[in-house]
Every structure is written in C-alpha cells, then in structure tokens.
Design a protein around this motif. Structure first.
Motif, PDB file in Angstrom:
ATOM      1  N   ASN A 148      -4.697  -4.531  -3.673  1.00  0.00           N
ATOM      2  CA  ASN A 148      -5.477  -5.596  -3.033  1.00  0.00           C
ATOM      3  C   ASN A 148      -5.294  -6.941  -3.725  1.00  0.00           C
ATOM      4  OD1 ASN A 148      -6.695  -3.879  -1.109  1.00  0.00           O
ATOM      5  ND2 ASN A 148      -8.050  -3.117  -2.701  1.00  0.00           N
ATOM      6  N   SER A 188      -1.666   3.199  -2.209  1.00  0.00           N
ATOM      7  CA  SER A 188      -3.025   2.649  -2.142  1.00  0.00           C
ATOM      8  C   SER A 188      -3.824   2.868  -3.415  1.00  0.00           C
ATOM      9  CB  SER A 188      -3.810   3.240  -0.968  1.00  0.00           C
ATOM     10  OG  SER A 188      -3.219   2.845   0.233  1.00  0.00           O
ATOM     11  N   LEU A 199      -8.643   1.805   3.293  1.00  0.00           N
ATOM     12  CA  LEU A 199      -7.816   2.859   2.707  1.00  0.00           C
ATOM     13  C   LEU A 199      -6.978   2.325   1.549  1.00  0.00           C
ATOM     14  CD1 LEU A 199      -6.762   4.866   5.846  1.00  0.00           C
ATOM     15  CD2 LEU A 199      -8.498   5.410   4.161  1.00  0.00           C
ATOM     16  N   ALA A 200      -7.038   1.005   1.326  1.00  0.00           N
ATOM     17  CA  ALA A 200      -6.339   0.459   0.169  1.00  0.00           C
ATOM     18  C   ALA A 200      -7.169   0.660  -1.085  1.00  0.00           C
ATOM     19  CB  ALA A 200      -6.071  -1.020   0.371  1.00  0.00           C
ATOM     20  N   ASN A 201      -8.367   1.144  -0.910  1.00  0.00           N
ATOM     21  CA  ASN A 201      -9.241   1.389  -2.040  1.00  0.00           C
ATOM     22  C   ASN A 201      -9.048   2.847  -2.479  1.00  0.00           C
ATOM     23  OD1 ASN A 201     -11.573   2.177  -3.508  1.00  0.00           O
ATOM     24  ND2 ASN A 201     -12.715   0.482  -2.610  1.00  0.00           N
ATOM     25  N   ASP A 202      -8.788   3.033  -3.756  1.00  0.00           N
ATOM     26  CA  ASP A 202      -8.595   4.382  -4.309  1.00  0.00           C
ATOM     27  C   ASP A 202      -9.640   5.361  -3.839  1.00  0.00           C
ATOM     28  OD1 ASP A 202      -6.539   3.579  -5.779  1.00  0.00           O
ATOM     29  OD2 ASP A 202      -7.343   4.209  -7.714  1.00  0.00           O
ATOM     30  N   SER A 239     -21.428 -11.959  -8.627  1.00  0.00           N
ATOM     31  CA  SER A 239     -20.615 -11.105  -7.770  1.00  0.00           C
ATOM     32  C   SER A 239     -19.137 -11.434  -7.947  1.00  0.00           C
ATOM     33  CB  SER A 239     -20.993 -11.312  -6.312  1.00  0.00           C
ATOM     34  OG  SER A 239     -20.005 -10.743  -5.485  1.00  0.00           O
ATOM     35  N   ASP A 257     -17.065  -9.704  -5.868  1.00  0.00           N
ATOM     36  CA  ASP A 257     -16.542  -9.212  -4.579  1.00  0.00           C
ATOM     37  C   ASP A 257     -15.725  -7.930  -4.667  1.00  0.00           C
ATOM     38  OD1 ASP A 257     -17.671 -10.972  -2.895  1.00  0.00           O
ATOM     39  OD2 ASP A 257     -15.977 -12.328  -2.746  1.00  0.00           O
ATOM     40  N   ARG A 310      -7.739  12.148   1.334  1.00  0.00           N
ATOM     41  CA  ARG A 310      -6.974  13.317   0.877  1.00  0.00           C
ATOM     42  C   ARG A 310      -7.853  14.562   0.856  1.00  0.00           C
ATOM     43  NH1 ARG A 310      -4.523   9.605  -2.520  1.00  0.00           N
ATOM     44  NH2 ARG A 310      -5.990   9.946  -4.203  1.00  0.00           N
ATOM     45  N   ILE A 312     -11.709   5.852 -10.859  1.00  0.00           N
ATOM     46  CA  ILE A 312     -10.354   5.851 -10.287  1.00  0.00           C
ATOM     47  C   ILE A 312      -9.356   6.193 -11.395  1.00  0.00           C
ATOM     48  CG2 ILE A 312     -10.990   4.167  -8.521  1.00  0.00           C
ATOM     49  CD1 ILE A 312      -9.454   2.055 -10.034  1.00  0.00           C
ATOM     50  N   ASP A 313      -8.149   6.607 -11.006  1.00  0.00           N
ATOM     51  CA  ASP A 313      -7.144   7.053 -11.980  1.00  0.00           C
ATOM     52  C   ASP A 313      -6.873   6.024 -13.071  1.00  0.00           C
ATOM     53  OD1 ASP A 313      -6.958   9.350 -10.644  1.00  0.00           O
ATOM     54  OD2 ASP A 313      -4.935   9.039  -9.819  1.00  0.00           O
ATOM     55  N   THR A 357     -10.421  -7.231  -8.678  1.00  0.00           N
ATOM     56  CA  THR A 357      -9.955  -7.260 -10.059  1.00  0.00           C
ATOM     57  C   THR A 357      -9.768  -8.685 -10.570  1.00  0.00           C
ATOM     58  OG1 THR A 357      -8.772  -5.233  -9.555  1.00  0.00           O
ATOM     59  CG2 THR A 357      -8.226  -6.303 -11.625  1.00  0.00           C
ATOM     60  N   ASN A 358      -9.032  -9.489  -9.814  1.00  0.00           N
ATOM     61  CA  ASN A 358      -8.691 -10.821 -10.316  1.00  0.00           C
ATOM     62  C   ASN A 358      -9.919 -11.719 -10.415  1.00  0.00           C
ATOM     63  OD1 ASN A 358      -6.693 -12.627 -11.254  1.00  0.00           O
ATOM     64  ND2 ASN A 358      -6.829 -13.721  -9.298  1.00  0.00           N
ATOM     65  N   LYS A 359     -10.796 -11.620  -9.433  1.00  0.00           N
ATOM     66  CA  LYS A 359     -12.017 -12.411  -9.455  1.00  0.00           C
ATOM     67  C   LYS A 359     -12.882 -11.997 -10.643  1.00  0.00           C
ATOM     68  CE  LYS A 359     -14.655 -14.578  -5.866  1.00  0.00           C
ATOM     69  NZ  LYS A 359     -15.083 -14.523  -4.484  1.00  0.00           N
ATOM     70  N   LEU A 367      -3.428  -8.705 -15.742  1.00  0.00           N
ATOM     71  CA  LEU A 367      -4.446  -7.672 -15.531  1.00  0.00           C
ATOM     72  C   LEU A 367      -3.992  -6.298 -16.011  1.00  0.00           C
ATOM     73  CD1 LEU A 367      -5.435  -8.795 -11.934  1.00  0.00           C
ATOM     74  CD2 LEU A 367      -6.658  -9.304 -14.049  1.00  0.00           C
ATOM     75  N   LYS A 396       0.833  -1.202   0.000  1.00  0.00           N
ATOM     76  CA  LYS A 396       0.000   0.000   0.000  1.00  0.00           C
ATOM     77  C   LYS A 396       0.867   1.252   0.000  1.00  0.00           C
ATOM     78  CE  LYS A 396      -3.808  -2.443   2.083  1.00  0.00           C
ATOM     79  NZ  LYS A 396      -4.528  -2.785   3.300  1.00  0.00           N
ATOM     80  N   LYS A 429      -8.646  -2.165   7.564  1.00  0.00           N
ATOM     81  CA  LYS A 429      -7.702  -2.873   6.712  1.00  0.00           C
ATOM     82  C   LYS A 429      -8.337  -3.269   5.390  1.00  0.00           C
ATOM     83  CE  LYS A 429      -6.240  -6.778   8.252  1.00  0.00           C
ATOM     84  NZ  LYS A 429      -5.668  -7.788   9.130  1.00  0.00           N
TER      85      LYS A 429
END
Lengths: 318, 336
Positions: free
Chosen positions: A239, A142, B60-63, B220, B222, B70, B277-278, B225-227, A233, A137, B91
C-alpha cells in the motif's frame, strides 16, 4: 503568451523561501521543540521519496503531460526490490538496479503509449496507476515484506552530515534535474514542446523521442524513490505511496509549474516539497487533529499558488 | 477494464467470459434435463443443493484480510461437500461504494448467505437490510456494525469477532508492565471513522489510565506505514522523554519502528502493534517491536461461515453474537 516572459524563477523562489521561513516561524513559536537541528535532519530524511517523484513529475508537466501512476510505480519498484532481497537472496546493488529498471519500464510504457498512440497521458497513466498497483499486490502477495537491515547503507544517517545517503541522492536529482531542464538540448526541447508543440514540429524537430524520454525520466526517478522509500521503512509495503502522485503534483504547482506545460523549475518544485514536508512535520509535532491537518494543508497549497498568481499578475501589469 | 471481483467457484467466472457462454448454456440445458434444480445450482455437481456463501472482505492488499481469505478458502476445500464459497474484497479500505455494490451483486447472484467484514460500521447497513429482506442470511465479522442504527432499522445481524478494545488493552497492559508510573507514551490511531480503530485506541487508553501512564499525543496515521513514520518522527522530537509508541495496527508499528531507529532512540522507545502480520513477527524476534495482538484473521472468516451454515441449517434459532479469541504475541510466545 506573456507567461513565459514574465516568469522569473528567482523572484518566485524568493517568495517560496519566505513562505517556508514563515511556516518555520509559526511552528517555532507554537511548538516546543520545532526549531532545532534534529527537526530539520529528520525532515531531510523523510523527504527523499517525494522529492524524487516531484522532480520526475516536473519534467512530465513541463512537456504538457501528467503522470498519475507515480505512486503506484514507486510501490511496484519497491515491491520488486523487497522481494528480490528477501525471497531471492539478491544483494543490494543488483536489486537496486532492478528496482530502478522497473520504474523506468513503467515510465517508458506510459510515454510510448501516450505519445505514439496520441492518447492523453492522463488516461494512459491512470491505467498504469491501476496496473502497477495490481502488479505490486501480485509481487508481494499482498503482504508487507520486512527487508531488515540490508538497506541501512541507503537510509542510515552519514557520520558527519547526519543526513541519509538517500537525501543526498534526492538533492543531487534536484540539481541535476535543474541543470538538464535549463542547460541541455533535451531540457530546452521539453520546455519548447510544452510551450508550443506546433512551432517545434514546424521547425523540423522530431519531438516524440524527447516526450517519451520525459516520461522515462519520471519513471526512473519513481524507481529511485521506491528504493529510498523501502530503505527508509525497511519494508516493501503493497500500500506504499497511495496518493503520492497528488502530493507530487501539489509540490510542482506550489513551485509554479504550469499544468498546461512549458513552465517549470526543479528548484522551485523542491521548495514546494519542503513547504509540504515542513507543514506535515509541524502539524504532527503540534498534535493537530487529522481533519484540521487536511484543511490546513489544502489551504496552504491554495494560498501559495494564489499569492504567486497575484504577484505575477501585478508584475505583468506594472 | 471491468473491476471483476475475485471468484472461487467456476460458474461465475465462466459465465463472465463470453467464449464459454455457449458451453455453459448447453450444460445448463443438459442439467435441466437431468434434474429439476434451479439453473444456478446445477453447475458443478447436481446431486445435492449446496448452500452458497459469499465472503465480503475489506482490502485484500492488507495482510489481515489476505490471510482471512486464505483461511476461508482452506476451510471450503476441506468442507467442499457442505458449501460453496465466493470471496470478494475491495481495492482499499475506503472504497465503501464498491463494498455496498458487492452486497447487492451477491444478492442478485442468488447466494444463500453473506459473511461480511464491513468497511464502515454504518454505511453498509442499508445494503445489508436489503439483503436480509431478499431472504439472504447475513453474518457480520471483524468490524461490528453500529448497534443503534441496526436497532432503528429493526435489523438483527449476528456479530462474530474479537473484542478489539479488550485486545488492545491486553497489549497495552503488557507494555505497561515494562513502564513506570508517569512515563510518557504516544498512540497512533487508525482511521478515525473505523469502529475497530476507535475501539483499539480506547483499549490502549484503558491500559494506560490503569497504569497511570501519560498519553502525551494521540494522532491518526490512517493505518499507513509511511504516515506513521512521519508522525512518529515528529512526536519523538516534540517529546524527548517518550517511552513507547502504541500503534493500532502493525503496518503503523513498522513505520514507528523505522522512525525510532532513524532518530537513534531504539534503546529508549518501545513499540507495540496489533494484528500479528508476518513482517512484525520478524521485528518482535529482533526485539524492535515489544508485542502485538493476534485476533486470528485466518479463523475469523471460518467462524463466520460456520455461524452462517448453522443458521442456514436451522441449528441456531436466535442469532447470538460470538466473541473470538485475541492473543498476546511477544518474543516468548513466538519462540515456543
């Protein structure tokens, strides 16, 4: 004690292959377009990450350890890879080296600390699980990093074979892994240490380097998996691969690897990966609801291990 | 290791480390000597009693939440006279227990208001009720709390946030304008337990029903990305005529794009997302994602904080819900 003697990988692999064919048969009947070449090509291009991690996990399990940090290590490696490519303008080759080096370092740290300080690897790698995820992260701030087409040479299907170079790398890792485990001094010591650590020490072998090496191999393979994951990807995702350590352990266990150490076979692990992947793909193709997917996957893991245990018990009795 | 939450204002982080404890204690004693304020508020500058607001977010790991944080911090910096801010996240989005604990901890820390993006629309309600009973003002942002349970518990919490269903329908309608009646599409849902995920799915369905487009699969992934990549690959093979994938967030849209590309169907299959997201902006510019929705995560917390400040100042007597804007993002809006 009798375990090692009755463990015949060929018989077990035949059993796993039968399970695999059965699964394909079930999905073939119940889904319209499952039994077709594109399905299998697509599965082939999905599985490199899990395969590589599971091969590494097999080595660690064989010496009687466990590596819970594999998912996080994969994520950290791919994060380093993605950030070097997108923000520091590195080219593909050096970035790939850095990616694999990151994984190897995590593995080395796991091995060094748990073996030298005699702390159970469960605890050390649990710590690494958090550290590497946190570091991921930090490295990505992040944010999901979009890499773009730089990684296409790794993930784009090859002209004639239709599978990606990543898949070939994974298959190579399986073959090389099996060779190393069964034919080299390092591999034989890994199995010996996992079977009876005391006996190996008594016979005058310094086992620590082999044990640390097993963790390092696992870390390096997670690094390579980070590479194929990011390439598949086109992104480095903070994540990424959460919980992948459990899928990898599941694949090993389905493949007959003992969690107590001393017993494991890389080819069988690969069959375990295939069973999990075919299950995932087939269930998604049928459009099964999420809760049912989980129930089914869990049941298949237990049934696969149960049938193997029963078969082994019968064969040792008879 | 202790899971030390992220903190903005200096006094908590200094209190946490024992090294500074003597210094802090003496500072407190000095401050007590200068003014008659409570020790909690006498930390930095003691001339006026600034309200302290806790922002509790999801992962917070989510953009989306990273940019929300911020935005909140920037707002606080330019409004540092008006309030103090404590930012906390969990987390990952399923770490419900930690978020409940955070609410209790913030109440114990004596904050004046809590602005919260609940990780679950039901499970957080008891903790929020306690907070309100302790006299803390609570503002709900992003993911709306379950109104039925709130009513049953006789708690009122103002909601400040976007209408996810409308937003998803907007992106869906834009996609529908590029499709024809009877075309086949698939939906990638978020976590089935998340209220906003369900709302987005409903919004997509609204748009598809209106345009008489067939949803052949809805699964779903979840939020992952990978799923999403695995599931999209399977759906694409099962439905060779698929024309579009509607992803309930951008992370899943990225996975879908990779699957479409791997199967060489980029020309036939369009992908839409949600969140802006960016990484997805790049994909939109490259034409790999058709559109996404921006619900202005960076402003969302700010809106919530402003509402909390209004409530604290007594400007708002009856807390009312406030709808924040959701905008369609596509190639032409990005080039402007």
């Amino acid at each position: 004690m009798n375990m090692l003697g009755t463990f015949k990988p060929q018989k077990q692999q035949a059993g796993l292959t039968a399970v695999l064919i059965l699964l394909c048969g079930i999905f073939g009947v119940s889904s319209e377009n499952f039994l077709a070449t594109p399905t299998f090509i697509s599965i082939a291009n999905q599985i490199p990450d899990l395969t590589l991690v599971a091969v590494g996990m097999t080595f660690v399990l064989v010496i009687g350890g466990i590596d819970l940090s594999t998912g996080s290590t994969l994520a950290l490696s791919s994060a380093v890879f993605g950030v070097l490519l997108t923000e520091h303008d590195w080219t593909l080759f050096p970035a790939s080296i850095a990616c694999i080096a990151t994984g190897s370092l995590c593995g080395l740290a796991n091995g060094f600390i748990s073996i030298k300080a005699r702390i159970p690897s469960f605890i050390v790698t649990l710590g690494m699980l958090e550290i590497a995820r946190g570091a991921t992260k930090v490295v990505t701030q992040s944010q999901t990093k979009y890499i773009g087409s730089i990684t296409d040479p790794i993930s784009d299907p090859l002209p004639v074979l239709s599978v990606s170079p990543a898949f070939l790398v994974a298959v190579f890792a399986v073959i090389a892994g099996q060779f190393v485990l069964s034919k080299t001094v390092f591999g034989r010591y890994c199995i010996a240490v996992g079977t009876n650590e005391e006996a190996v020490i008594m016979s005058g072998v310094r086992i620590a380097p082999y044990q640390i090496m097993a963790f390092c191999v696992c870390g390096a393979l997670c690094g390579i998996a980070g590479l194929t994951h990011a390439a598949k990807l086109s992104t480095a995702d903070p994540n990424a691969a959460i919980g992948m350590e459990l899928s990898a352990i599941a694949a090993c266990v389905i493949g007959g690897t003992s969690l107590m150490g001393g017993r494991g076979n890389v080819i069988s692990t690969f069959l375990g990966v295939l069973i999990i992947s075919v299950l995932q793909t087939g269930l998604a193709q049928l459009g099964v609801s999420e809760p049912m997917k989980q129930v089914t996957t869990g049941s298949v893991i237990i049934i696969a291990v149960l049938s193997d245990a029963l078969r082994r018990r019968w064969s040792s009795n008879g | 290791m202790k899971t030390a939450p992220l903190q903005t204002n200096s006094w908590i982080s200094t209190l946490n480390s024992e090294k500074f404890l003597p210094i802090i204690l003496s500072a407190l004693i000095l401050a007590q000597g200068c003014s008659s304020e409570s020790p909690v508020n006498s930390s930095v500058n003691d001339e006026s009693k600034k309200p302290r607001i806790a922002l509790i977010m999801k992962s917070l790991a989510n953009d989306f939440f990273a940019s929300m944080e911020r935005g909140a911090r920037q707002h606080q910096e330019s409004n540092s006279i008006r309030y103090e801010l404590i930012c906390n996240g969990i987390k990952d989005e399923s770490d419900l227990g930690r978020q409940v604990a955070l609410v209790d901890e913030m109440v114990a820390a004596g904050v004046d208001a809590i602005v919260i993006a609940p990780a679950d629309s039901k499970a957080l309600i008891p903790a929020i009720k306690h907070a309100k009973q302790a006299g803390v003002i609570v503002v709900n942002i992003d993911n709306k709390l379950d109104q039925e349970i709130l009513a049953k518990e006789t708690v009122t919490v103002p909601f400040v946030g976007p209408d996810n269903r409308k937003g998803a329908a907007m992106v869906g309608n834009y996609l529908a304008s590029k499709l024809e009646k009877g075309d086949e599409v698939a939906i990638l849902e978020g976590k089935t337990t998340a209220f906003n995920g369900v709302q987005r799915k409903l919004g997509f369905q609204d748009a598809m029903n209106k345009a008489e487009i067939k949803v052949v699969s809805s699964q779903s992934a979840d939020w992952e990305t990978n799923k999403a990549n695995t599931i999209t690959s399977s759906i694409l093979r099962e439905h060779p005529n698929l024309k579009a994938v509607l992803a309930a967030n951008d992370s899943m849209a990225i996975g879908a794009v990779a699957a479409v590309k791997a199967l060489n169907r980029s020309k036939q299959v369009m992908v839409i997302g949600f969140d802006n997201i960016d990484a997805v902006q790049t994909l939109i510019r490259e034409g790999k994602v058709l559109a996404t929705a921006d619900q202005h995560g960076e402003d969302l917390a700010t809106f919530g904080i402003e509402t909390a400040l209004d409530l604290l100042a007594g400007n708002l007597i009856t807390p009312a819900d406030m709808q924040t804007p959701v905008d369609l993002i596509n190639q032409s809006t990005l080039t402007d």
